[in-house]
Design a protein around this motif. Structure first.
Motif, PDB file in Angstrom:
ATOM      1  N   UNK A 207      38.811  52.558  36.619  1.00  0.00           N
ATOM      2  CA  UNK A 207      38.242  51.511  34.838  1.00  0.00           C
ATOM      3  C   UNK A 207      36.599  50.770  36.407  1.00  0.00           C
ATOM      4  N   UNK A 208      37.620  49.667  36.979  1.00  0.00           N
ATOM      5  CA  UNK A 208      37.342  49.163  37.950  1.00  0.00           C
ATOM      6  C   UNK A 208      36.325  49.737  39.130  1.00  0.00           C
ATOM      7  N   UNK A 209      36.598  50.729  39.156  1.00  0.00           N
ATOM      8  CA  UNK A 209      35.758  51.555  40.004  1.00  0.00           C
ATOM      9  C   UNK A 209      34.696  51.943  40.177  1.00  0.00           C
ATOM     10  N   UNK A 210      34.594  52.349  38.622  1.00  0.00           N
ATOM     11  CA  UNK A 210      33.325  52.473  38.538  1.00  0.00           C
ATOM     12  C   UNK A 210      33.021  51.613  37.690  1.00  0.00           C
ATOM     13  N   UNK A 211      33.261  50.864  37.743  1.00  0.00           N
ATOM     14  CA  UNK A 211      31.855  49.333  37.064  1.00  0.00           C
ATOM     15  C   UNK A 211      31.692  48.463  38.499  1.00  0.00           C
ATOM     16  N   UNK A 212      32.236  48.977  39.704  1.00  0.00           N
ATOM     17  CA  UNK A 212      31.887  48.390  41.052  1.00  0.00           C
ATOM     18  C   UNK A 212      30.968  48.962  40.385  1.00  0.00           C
ATOM     19  N   UNK A 253      29.090  51.286  52.607  1.00  0.00           N
ATOM     20  CA  UNK A 253      30.044  50.014  53.224  1.00  0.00           C
ATOM     21  C   UNK A 253      30.655  49.647  52.194  1.00  0.00           C
ATOM     22  N   UNK A 254      29.520  49.972  50.395  1.00  0.00           N
ATOM     23  CA  UNK A 254      30.139  50.178  48.989  1.00  0.00           C
ATOM     24  C   UNK A 254      31.319  50.809  49.545  1.00  0.00           C
ATOM     25  N   UNK A 255      31.928  52.046  49.419  1.00  0.00           N
ATOM     26  CA  UNK A 255      33.386  52.623  49.987  1.00  0.00           C
ATOM     27  C   UNK A 255      33.906  51.919  50.506  1.00  0.00           C
ATOM     28  N   UNK A 256      33.704  51.396  51.542  1.00  0.00           N
ATOM     29  CA  UNK A 256      34.871  50.924  52.497  1.00  0.00           C
ATOM     30  C   UNK A 256      34.788  49.746  51.943  1.00  0.00           C
ATOM     31  N   UNK A 257      34.419  48.628  50.769  1.00  0.00           N
ATOM     32  CA  UNK A 257      34.393  48.047  50.816  1.00  0.00           C
ATOM     33  C   UNK A 257      35.565  48.090  49.296  1.00  0.00           C
ATOM     34  N   UNK A 258      35.385  49.563  48.653  1.00  0.00           N
ATOM     35  CA  UNK A 258      36.125  49.396  47.853  1.00  0.00           C
ATOM     36  C   UNK A 258      37.714  50.078  48.247  1.00  0.00           C
ATOM     37  N   UNK A 259      37.406  50.505  49.083  1.00  0.00           N
ATOM     38  CA  UNK A 259      39.037  50.924  49.633  1.00  0.00           C
ATOM     39  C   UNK A 259      39.628  49.180  49.992  1.00  0.00           C
ATOM     40  N   UNK A 260      38.788  48.340  50.739  1.00  0.00           N
ATOM     41  CA  UNK A 260      39.416  47.437  51.295  1.00  0.00           C
ATOM     42  C   UNK A 260      39.892  46.574  50.016  1.00  0.00           C
ATOM     43  N   UNK A 261      39.190  45.606  49.340  1.00  0.00           N
ATOM     44  CA  UNK A 261      39.546  45.111  48.216  1.00  0.00           C
ATOM     45  C   UNK A 261      39.869  45.610  47.240  1.00  0.00           C
ATOM     46  N   UNK A 262      39.858  47.026  47.030  1.00  0.00           N
ATOM     47  CA  UNK A 262      40.311  47.338  45.490  1.00  0.00           C
ATOM     48  C   UNK A 262      41.381  48.373  45.196  1.00  0.00           C
ATOM     49  N   UNK A 291      42.870  39.544  37.854  1.00  0.00           N
ATOM     50  CA  UNK A 291      42.597  38.071  38.646  1.00  0.00           C
ATOM     51  C   UNK A 291      41.866  38.909  39.905  1.00  0.00           C
ATOM     52  N   UNK A 292      42.512  39.388  40.891  1.00  0.00           N
ATOM     53  CA  UNK A 292      42.591  40.189  41.696  1.00  0.00           C
ATOM     54  C   UNK A 292      40.716  41.273  41.586  1.00  0.00           C
ATOM     55  N   UNK A 293      41.732  42.151  40.738  1.00  0.00           N
ATOM     56  CA  UNK A 293      40.761  43.546  40.622  1.00  0.00           C
ATOM     57  C   UNK A 293      38.885  43.167  40.466  1.00  0.00           C
ATOM     58  N   UNK A 294      38.899  41.607  39.741  1.00  0.00           N
ATOM     59  CA  UNK A 294      37.530  40.955  39.376  1.00  0.00           C
ATOM     60  C   UNK A 294      37.095  40.407  40.554  1.00  0.00           C
ATOM     61  N   UNK A 295      37.517  39.941  41.274  1.00  0.00           N
ATOM     62  CA  UNK A 295      36.948  39.454  42.747  1.00  0.00           C
ATOM     63  C   UNK A 295      36.611  40.869  43.353  1.00  0.00           C
ATOM     64  N   UNK A 296      37.813  41.111  42.816  1.00  0.00           N
ATOM     65  CA  UNK A 296      37.382  43.138  43.918  1.00  0.00           C
ATOM     66  C   UNK A 296      36.460  43.250  43.513  1.00  0.00           C
ATOM     67  N   UNK A 297      36.047  43.505  42.250  1.00  0.00           N
ATOM     68  CA  UNK A 297      34.459  44.606  41.686  1.00  0.00           C
ATOM     69  C   UNK A 297      33.141  43.473  42.353  1.00  0.00           C
ATOM     70  N   UNK A 298      33.706  42.024  42.774  1.00  0.00           N
ATOM     71  CA  UNK A 298      32.436  41.626  43.014  1.00  0.00           C
ATOM     72  C   UNK A 298      32.097  41.970  44.767  1.00  0.00           C
ATOM     73  N   UNK A 299      33.342  41.423  45.411  1.00  0.00           N
ATOM     74  CA  UNK A 299      33.341  42.165  46.566  1.00  0.00           C
ATOM     75  C   UNK A 299      32.647  43.467  47.366  1.00  0.00           C
ATOM     76  N   UNK A 300      32.981  43.722  46.090  1.00  0.00           N
ATOM     77  CA  UNK A 300      33.077  46.072  46.601  1.00  0.00           C
ATOM     78  C   UNK A 300      30.735  45.854  46.667  1.00  0.00           C
ATOM     79  N   UNK A 301      30.758  45.447  45.140  1.00  0.00           N
ATOM     80  CA  UNK A 301      29.532  45.540  44.963  1.00  0.00           C
ATOM     81  C   UNK A 301      27.721  44.783  44.902  1.00  0.00           C
TER      82      UNK A 301
END
Length: 404
Positions: A207-212, A253-262, A291-301
């Protein structure tokens, strides 16, 4: 001078071998932790020209007045012209008026962030010294002590505040929040911490990945039409928020960030949390993961919001240390966990090993070799040049949205 790095590594490895396996309270283990904390404080507190942003702080320090009569005016000017918060300005004026040396500022900052980091580590893991090695080798130690000094101060208060919230002392959280905010505006991130808590499962990651992804996909439309209307006005603070808000990224860039932060952090933290025998600590880790998931969604997107992830970085590194400790001690899903570790190390290497074109230096050259106040070698100014190049690349038009 890099012998000081080697001494730290040797001591941390020895103490890890000697004490990290001890689960119960041990006074010798506690003593060694705070000994290493003092070493880390001194390492950057008495450094010279270590880092890239450090040169900006040093130059700005020379512009501060040498007395307290102009504190009020300087607080206003620094806020409007540079977007800097009042307590950072006051600290610099104090250092200039009393010691006339930026070393006093960096020593206080190093003491604040490293004391908070070691305090949090002592509460959330038994692998104190393995964590310190992770903290050191991921370069987060150097980032928090040299690259984001103002934010490092804010994080020192934020870490204590979030821990005390989970410990039931909410009044400490509300005391720490304004102190953190008065050092760096990014501390507003703390307000998300009390609000987020949801059940952690593998579906949570999906769900977090889809939202991001959806937020990344529609962020141009959302930000392009809203940011100017919401922000408006003038001043350095508004310009900074606007600049970070319009940072863009490609699908890669999004996919790399998703792997790195989420994705990788989720797997690491979930693996550790699911094996935690203490119910109290497990609940705390689930809160941290939320908390990490919320910040990761922001960092990815929203690429410009990656720095907000700093506020969960220490908790993540603590769990990464536990993940490494249990890697071969737990046989279930070993191949998957090894794959995640390899992927994490690859992305970390990719991040820190990309060379700068003009200076032919790498990110780690900001911190190696070690330079001390006893040897103010002018060769370190190559770091300032590299930082200028990196900043110029960051502000290029190739990675920002068009706002009409």
């Amino acid at each position: 001078m890099s012998i000081f790095y080697l001494i730290f590594i040797v001591l941390a490895v020895y103490f890890s071998y000697r004490y990290d396996g001890i689960e119960e309270y041990d006074s010798h283990k506690q003593h060694r932790l705070w000994l290493m904390c003092g070493y880390l404080i001194c390492l950057t507190g008495f450094s010279y020209g270590l880092g890239g942003d450090k040169f900006v702080y040093m130059q700005e320090f020379e512009e501060y007045p040498a007395d307290f009569s102009e504190v009020g005016d300087n607080i206003w000017l620094q806020f409007m012209l540079r977007g800097q918060m009042p307590l950072w300005t006051i600290l610099n004026i104090f250092g200039k008026a009393v010691f006339n040396s930026f070393y006093s500022v960096q020593l206080v900052q190093s003491a604040a962030i490293n004391t908070a980091v070691c305090y949090i580590a002592s509460k959330y893991t038994h692998r104190y010294f393995l964590f310190l090695l992770v903290y050191f080798f991921t370069l987060q130690y150097f980032v928090f002590n040299t690259e984001v000094m103002r934010e490092g101060f804010a994080m020192s208060f934020a870490l204590v505040g979030m821990h005390q919230w989970m410990n039931g002392k909410k009044w400490v959280f509300f005391l720490m929040f304004p102190l953190a905010l008065l050092f760096h505006i990014s501390a507003v991130t703390m307000l998300l911490f009390p609000l987020v808590r949801f059940r952690i499962s593998w579906m949570t990651l999906v769900i977090a990945f889809m939202v991001a992804f959806c937020l990344w996909l529609f962020s141009d439309l959302v930000l392009g039409r809203v940011m100017m209307a919401v922000l408006g006005g003038m001043g350095a603070m508004v310009q900074k928020v606007l600049f970070y808000s319009i940072q863009a990224s490609t699908i890669f860039g999004f996919l790399r960030s998703a792997l790195t932060y989420l994705i990788f952090p989720f797997v690491i933290m979930y693996s550790v949390t699911s094996l935690e025998p203490s119910e109290t600590l497990r609940r705390c880790r689930e809160k941290i993961m939320s908390f990490m998931i919320v910040l990761a969604i922001l960092a990815c997107s929203l690429a410009g919001f990656i720095r907000l992830y700093n506020y969960v970085q220490i908790f993540y590194l603590i769990m990464l240390a536990d993940f490494l400790y249990m890697l071969f001690r737990v046989k279930d899903h070993l191949v998957i966990r090894l794959g995640v570790l390899v992927g994490t190390l690859f992305l970390l290497t990719l991040r820190y090993m990309t060379p700068y074109k003009t200076t032919k230096t790498y990110y780690y050259d900001y911190f190696f070799p070690y330079t001390c106040i006893l040897d103010e070698d002018k060769k370190v100014y190559i770091r300032e040049i590299a930082h200028t190049e990196a900043t110029a690349a960051e502000e290029s038009d190739n990675n920002v949205r068009e706002i009409e």
